[in-house]
Design a protein around this motif. Structure first.
Motif, PDB file in Angstrom:
ATOM      1  N   SER A 121      14.617  32.216  -5.428  1.00  0.00           N
ATOM      2  CA  SER A 121      14.189  33.573  -5.727  1.00  0.00           C
ATOM      3  C   SER A 121      15.431  34.351  -5.913  1.00  0.00           C
ATOM      4  O   SER A 121      16.468  34.143  -5.418  1.00  0.00           O
ATOM      5  CB  SER A 121      13.361  34.036  -4.520  1.00  0.00           C
ATOM      6  OG  SER A 121      13.975  34.216  -3.496  1.00  0.00           O
ATOM      7  N   PRO A 122      15.390  35.139  -7.067  1.00  0.00           N
ATOM      8  CA  PRO A 122      16.538  36.045  -7.480  1.00  0.00           C
ATOM      9  C   PRO A 122      17.021  36.846  -6.075  1.00  0.00           C
ATOM     10  O   PRO A 122      16.328  37.623  -5.827  1.00  0.00           O
ATOM     11  CB  PRO A 122      16.037  36.770  -8.484  1.00  0.00           C
ATOM     12  CG  PRO A 122      14.886  36.325  -9.115  1.00  0.00           C
ATOM     13  CD  PRO A 122      14.108  35.503  -7.838  1.00  0.00           C
ATOM     14  N   ASN A 123      18.480  36.682  -5.980  1.00  0.00           N
ATOM     15  CA  ASN A 123      18.826  37.674  -4.942  1.00  0.00           C
ATOM     16  C   ASN A 123      20.419  37.858  -5.343  1.00  0.00           C
ATOM     17  O   ASN A 123      21.049  37.086  -6.189  1.00  0.00           O
ATOM     18  CB  ASN A 123      18.886  36.674  -3.587  1.00  0.00           C
ATOM     19  CG  ASN A 123      19.397  35.664  -3.609  1.00  0.00           C
ATOM     20  OD1 ASN A 123      20.724  35.654  -2.949  1.00  0.00           O
ATOM     21  ND2 ASN A 123      18.830  34.460  -3.998  1.00  0.00           N
ATOM     22  N   ASP A 124      21.046  38.608  -4.623  1.00  0.00           N
ATOM     23  CA  ASP A 124      22.602  38.904  -4.666  1.00  0.00           C
ATOM     24  C   ASP A 124      23.632  38.301  -4.005  1.00  0.00           C
ATOM     25  O   ASP A 124      24.955  38.014  -4.365  1.00  0.00           O
ATOM     26  CB  ASP A 124      22.782  40.265  -4.716  1.00  0.00           C
ATOM     27  CG  ASP A 124      22.159  41.242  -5.653  1.00  0.00           C
ATOM     28  OD1 ASP A 124      21.855  42.431  -4.944  1.00  0.00           O
ATOM     29  OD2 ASP A 124      21.857  40.832  -6.637  1.00  0.00           O
ATOM     30  N   HIS A 125      23.077  37.339  -3.076  1.00  0.00           N
ATOM     31  CA  HIS A 125      24.036  36.511  -2.172  1.00  0.00           C
ATOM     32  C   HIS A 125      24.083  34.909  -2.388  1.00  0.00           C
ATOM     33  O   HIS A 125      25.127  34.581  -2.032  1.00  0.00           O
ATOM     34  CB  HIS A 125      23.656  37.063  -0.649  1.00  0.00           C
ATOM     35  CG  HIS A 125      23.992  38.505  -0.499  1.00  0.00           C
ATOM     36  ND1 HIS A 125      25.148  39.121  -0.183  1.00  0.00           N
ATOM     37  CD2 HIS A 125      23.005  39.385  -0.248  1.00  0.00           C
ATOM     38  CE1 HIS A 125      25.094  40.482  -0.043  1.00  0.00           C
ATOM     39  NE2 HIS A 125      23.589  40.685  -0.146  1.00  0.00           N
ATOM     40  N   PHE A 126      22.977  34.437  -2.687  1.00  0.00           N
ATOM     41  CA  PHE A 126      23.084  33.074  -2.523  1.00  0.00           C
ATOM     42  C   PHE A 126      22.532  32.640  -3.762  1.00  0.00           C
ATOM     43  O   PHE A 126      21.865  33.165  -4.548  1.00  0.00           O
ATOM     44  CB  PHE A 126      21.800  32.699  -1.576  1.00  0.00           C
ATOM     45  CG  PHE A 126      22.159  33.109  -0.125  1.00  0.00           C
ATOM     46  CD1 PHE A 126      21.652  34.224   0.331  1.00  0.00           C
ATOM     47  CD2 PHE A 126      23.156  32.317   0.556  1.00  0.00           C
ATOM     48  CE1 PHE A 126      22.131  34.457   1.664  1.00  0.00           C
ATOM     49  CE2 PHE A 126      23.545  32.620   2.172  1.00  0.00           C
ATOM     50  CZ  PHE A 126      23.062  33.781   2.449  1.00  0.00           C
ATOM     51  N   ALA A 127      23.217  31.411  -4.164  1.00  0.00           N
ATOM     52  CA  ALA A 127      22.889  30.458  -5.451  1.00  0.00           C
ATOM     53  C   ALA A 127      22.481  29.063  -4.928  1.00  0.00           C
ATOM     54  O   ALA A 127      22.735  28.826  -3.587  1.00  0.00           O
ATOM     55  CB  ALA A 127      24.234  30.412  -6.235  1.00  0.00           C
ATOM     56  N   LEU A 128      21.829  28.272  -5.647  1.00  0.00           N
ATOM     57  CA  LEU A 128      21.062  27.276  -5.190  1.00  0.00           C
ATOM     58  C   LEU A 128      21.756  25.851  -5.684  1.00  0.00           C
ATOM     59  O   LEU A 128      22.230  25.988  -7.204  1.00  0.00           O
ATOM     60  CB  LEU A 128      19.691  27.246  -5.503  1.00  0.00           C
ATOM     61  CG  LEU A 128      18.900  26.022  -4.923  1.00  0.00           C
ATOM     62  CD1 LEU A 128      18.733  26.318  -3.482  1.00  0.00           C
ATOM     63  CD2 LEU A 128      17.358  25.924  -5.313  1.00  0.00           C
ATOM     64  N   GLU A 129      22.252  25.059  -5.155  1.00  0.00           N
ATOM     65  CA  GLU A 129      23.103  23.704  -5.607  1.00  0.00           C
ATOM     66  C   GLU A 129      22.239  22.602  -5.346  1.00  0.00           C
ATOM     67  O   GLU A 129      22.062  22.400  -3.941  1.00  0.00           O
ATOM     68  CB  GLU A 129      24.343  23.734  -5.132  1.00  0.00           C
ATOM     69  CG  GLU A 129      25.174  22.650  -5.880  1.00  0.00           C
ATOM     70  CD  GLU A 129      26.468  22.724  -5.537  1.00  0.00           C
ATOM     71  OE1 GLU A 129      27.213  23.675  -5.140  1.00  0.00           O
ATOM     72  OE2 GLU A 129      27.245  21.674  -5.527  1.00  0.00           O
ATOM     73  N   VAL A 130      21.731  21.781  -6.112  1.00  0.00           N
ATOM     74  CA  VAL A 130      20.947  20.544  -5.916  1.00  0.00           C
ATOM     75  C   VAL A 130      21.744  19.233  -6.087  1.00  0.00           C
ATOM     76  O   VAL A 130      22.491  19.116  -7.030  1.00  0.00           O
ATOM     77  CB  VAL A 130      19.681  20.522  -6.752  1.00  0.00           C
ATOM     78  CG1 VAL A 130      18.918  19.117  -6.314  1.00  0.00           C
ATOM     79  CG2 VAL A 130      18.955  21.730  -6.421  1.00  0.00           C
ATOM     80  N   GLN A 131      21.879  18.292  -5.157  1.00  0.00           N
ATOM     81  CA  GLN A 131      22.685  17.296  -5.207  1.00  0.00           C
ATOM     82  C   GLN A 131      21.698  15.993  -5.365  1.00  0.00           C
ATOM     83  O   GLN A 131      20.861  15.815  -4.356  1.00  0.00           O
ATOM     84  CB  GLN A 131      23.601  17.113  -4.211  1.00  0.00           C
ATOM     85  CG  GLN A 131      24.841  18.018  -4.061  1.00  0.00           C
ATOM     86  CD  GLN A 131      25.594  17.879  -3.121  1.00  0.00           C
ATOM     87  OE1 GLN A 131      25.502  17.131  -2.115  1.00  0.00           O
ATOM     88  NE2 GLN A 131      26.835  18.635  -2.913  1.00  0.00           N
TER      89      GLN A 131
END
Length: 779
Positions: free
Chosen positions: A162-172
């Motif tokens: 979900s959109p936020n200012d602190h975290f990004a998602l990384e999928v391996q």
């Protein structure tokens, strides 16, 4: 859902016939009745062949069926790929179909195509992350991965946060799994925002895609800013599948640059979507040593992936994870398994060699040489095993079968693997040998004699025939019938009882000859015959009959004897006949004098009355004699004749007084003359009739003991029957001296019954009752 079909024909050898393997594809969860492909067309069969050869699905029939009219292979039950193949990339179902006459097994492979019918799912609905505010930008936080039972493009393909200012998602994305990490892209400030609520969405690659969500709660903490670090991210180790609980697997070590509680590390196994890994292994929280906890089974999991977390005791604690791949080494701990897929209930005893009796598969859960299996038959039986395709085998006939020798075979099939030590298992296949009509009914003897007493009531059972048939069931059900109809005899078709349809008279019918045929109920029926001779046994049912002139009942015959007669003077002869035969027709004569001295005697065999001595003045002039004629039957029957003997001076003198009647000439009119002529004529005719009757029944000069002529009735195979007159006579010959005579009775034309007995009469006369009578006297 649309049906995906494809057909690939591969060559396959089935028994001695050539067949093929057909490969189709079908989507899971298609509705029942969906056509997968045309089996008749792909196997080069016609719909008529399907019906004529009773084409049917013998393995996988809960999922598929074949229309015998169109040859279409259709879905007959719900197909759930996830239930059938779990996470396997390729899901293939083997369907076996069988046609008979000749018996052929067809292999049909159906690839089940996955559809997107399962949404991604997280094991928990909420995940809490404690992140210190001192966390540096770029720091990663591992998130729980979603599980999707679907495979391929329908499996989990992407995540979004979900959109936020602190975290990004990384999928391996790895080979077997997808790991999700949340990367800090902006420094956290606990005082500004102590809690951050996020939604992690997992999307699969279906069209349209399905999704699952996980609520992520980020608690911003302070202080501990160094996580534990493993020496390597992936560890690999091998373990034998028979490792005992408590066996050491691996010792892990992680380091933390922090000091004090923030540098003290605690190890733990991370619970993933499946809880079975944590049941198989355990880890010491302080030392990081992984040990075996449960039972390892190569056949269940050839490799187990563990995720180990190292967490410090800081506030908040920091953690890191590594993977441990445990490869399970197979040992030979599973014996081969024999599964019978098709077993004929019975096989005909006249089947040819190579006929298939049973189909079975042999499998071994072990791998490598431990899973290589060889099959054999224990003992000597007329069967052998043929390998048809991979681990498919057939049991075929390998020699002649005879149900009368062996009706059931219990065939022990042994499967042995190549492991060390090798393991084996045995399965017993019971094969019943079906009977064919190859044995005809057989009688104990080709001929048999039956004896029946005359005057027996109609309907009485007079004998029984019984045949034996080595076959069983209908082939051994025997029915009996007479060959050629007889009006006197009938037979019970089921029991073989022979019974009379009328009472027999020995004097009319002495012997019957016919054949009985025993026929089984086989197809075609077999039969055999027995010749039956029925002999009628004589009963003493006829009394002696006196012949003229003593035959008239109640009459008294008068005979004259001169006074000068010497001893042995012939007075008269009484003759009688008996319609019976043998002992029942042997007659004896006895004399009874009413009064007077003993002047007369009678020959017991001849019936001649003679004087015993000369006359005297004291003798009566008239003697009333009663002659009794008796047979030798049981009970004896008799007849009597009355004879009055008158003593006269001279025979010539007494005749006129007996025969002449003085008549007055004037009283003899013409009417009296005509009446006298008529009486004389009638009397003459009557006398001639009696003489002719006596001549017909008497044989020889001395008279007949008995005339026993009776027809023999013979039945012919063409259905006709005939009479043949078989005459049996008893000739009695006498010498001039009645006391010294020979009596010869000729034998009967059929063998004596079992109760025949030898009887002696008067001390010198002997004969066999019902068979041969011989009387010898002095000459």
């Amino acid at each position: 859902m649309d049906l995906i079909l494809s057909g690939i024909v591969l060559p396959l050898l089935w028994w001695e016939l050539s067949s093929a393997q057909v490969v189709y594809s079908v989507s899971e969860e298609v509705r029942e009745g969906t056509v997968v492909g045309n089996v008749a067309k792909d196997l080069h069969l016609t719909p008529q062949d399907l019906e004529a050869r009773r084409f049917e699905v013998v393995s996988g029939q809960e999922y598929f069926g074949v229309s015998l009219k169109t040859g279409a292979l259709f879905v007959s039950g719900r197909i759930d790929r996830e239930a059938l193949c779990s996470k396997a990339q390729k899901c293939s179902m083997r369907v076996e179909a069988m046609a008979q006459n000749p018996l052929v097994l067809y292999r049909i492979e159906v690839n089940v195509v996955d559809i997107n019918d399962n949404a991604p799912l997280f094991t928990t609905g909420r995940h809490i992350l404690n992140i210190t505010e001192l966390s540096a930008v770029g720091e990663r936080f591992t998130l729980p991965a979603a599980e999707d039972p679907d495979t391929g493009s329908n499996a989990v393909k992407s995540y979004k946060l979900s959109p936020n200012d602190h975290f990004a998602l990384e999928v391996q994305a790895g080979e077997d799994s997808v790991s999700v990490e949340m990367v800090l892209k902006k420094v956290l400030d606990r005082e500004t925002q102590p809690v951050i609520n996020l939604i992690l969405t997992a999307l699969d690659g279906g069209r349209p895609p399905l999704s699952g969500t996980l609520e992520i709660v980020v608690s911003v903490l302070d202080v501990n800013d160094n996580p534990p670090v493993f020496s390597q991210s992936l560890y690999k180790v091998k373990m034998m599948e028979n490792a005992a609980p408590g066996a050491r697997v691996l010792s892990l070590s992680a380091t933390d640059l922090d000091e004090g509680p923030n540098g003290e590390i605690v190890y733990a196994l991370v619970r993933q979507s499946s809880a079975k890994n944590s049941e198989l292994f355990s880890i010491n929280p302080q030392s990081g040593v992984i040990t075996v906890k449960g039972e390892l089974d190569y056949e269940v999991d050839a490799a187990v992936e563990l995720r180990v977390e190292a967490k410090d005791k800081g506030q908040p604690p920091k953690s890191s994870q590594c993977k441990v791949l445990v490869e399970i080494v197979d040992i030979n701990d599973n014996p081969p398994e024999i599964v019978v897929t098709s077993l004929s209930g019975s096989v005909k005893e006249d089947c040819r060699e190579g006929t298939a009796v049973a189909l079975f598969t042999v499998s071994d859960k072990d791998g490598g040489k431990n899973g290589v299996v060889h099959c054999s038959i224990v003992g000597l039986v007329p069967f052998k095993i043929e390998s048809s395709y991979k681990n498919y085998y057939s049991l075929v006939v390998n020699g002649p079968l005879d149900r009368e020798d062996v009706a059931v075979y219990h065939i022990a099939v042994k499967a042995t693997d190549e492991g060390t030590p090798s393991l084996s298992s045995t399965s017993v296949l019971t094969v019943h040998i079906a009977d064919v009509n190859d044995n005809m009914p057989l009688f104990p003897e080709p001929f048999m004699n039956v004896y029946v007493k005359e005057n027996s009531p109609a309907g009485v059972v007079i004998g029984n025939v019984r045949a034996q048939d080595k076959d069983v069931s209908e082939n051994a059900q025997i029915s009996y019938a007479l060959i050629g109809g007889l009006p006197f005899i009938d037979i019970n078709s089921e029991t073989g009882d022979i019974y009379s349809k009328q009472s027999f008279n020995y004097e009319e019918l002495k012997r019957l000859q016919f054949q009985v045929q025993a026929t089984d109920s086989g197809s075609p029926p077999l039969s055999s015959n027995v010749s039956v001779s029925v002999f009628v046994l004589d009963e003493n049912d006829n009394s002696p009959v006196l012949l003229a002139p003593y035959s008239e009942a109640g009459s008294v015959s008068t005979e004259s004897v001169p006074y000068s007669a010497e001893a042995g003077y012939f007075v008269a002869k009484v003759r009688a006949v008996d319609a019976d035969c043998g002992y029942n027709a042997l007659l004896s004569y006895h004399l009874t004098e009413a009064k007077g001295t003993n002047l007369f005697r009678i020959g017991s065999s001849s019936g001649e009355i003679r004087t015993k001595r000369r006359m005297s003045d004291n003798d009566l002039k008239s003697h009333a004699l009663v002659v009794t004629v008796s047979d030798h039957g049981e009970p004896s029957l008799s007849a009597t004749a009355s004879v009055e003997v008158v003593v006269v001076e001279s025979v010539e003198r007494v005749q006129p007084s007996l025969r002449q009647v003085p008549l007055k000439e004037e009283a003899f009119s013409d009417l009296n003359l005509y009446l006298l002529i008529a009486i004389v004529s009638v009397s003459g005719l009557f006398l001639l009739s009696l003489v002719a009757l006596a001549a017909a029944r008497c044989c020889g000069s001395g008279g007949a003991l008995g005339s026993c002529g009776a027809p023999v009735v013979t039945a012919h195979p063409d259905g006709s029957w005939s009479y043949s007159k078989a005459t049996q006579q008893y000739d009695v010959c006498f010498s001039s001296d009645t006391l010294k005579s020979d009596v010869v009775v000729f034998p009967s034309p059929f063998p004596p019954p079992a109760d025949a007995e030898l009887i002696s009469i008067n001390g010198g006369d002997t004969f066999t009752r019902g068979h041969t009578l011989t009387s010898a006297g002095k000459m």
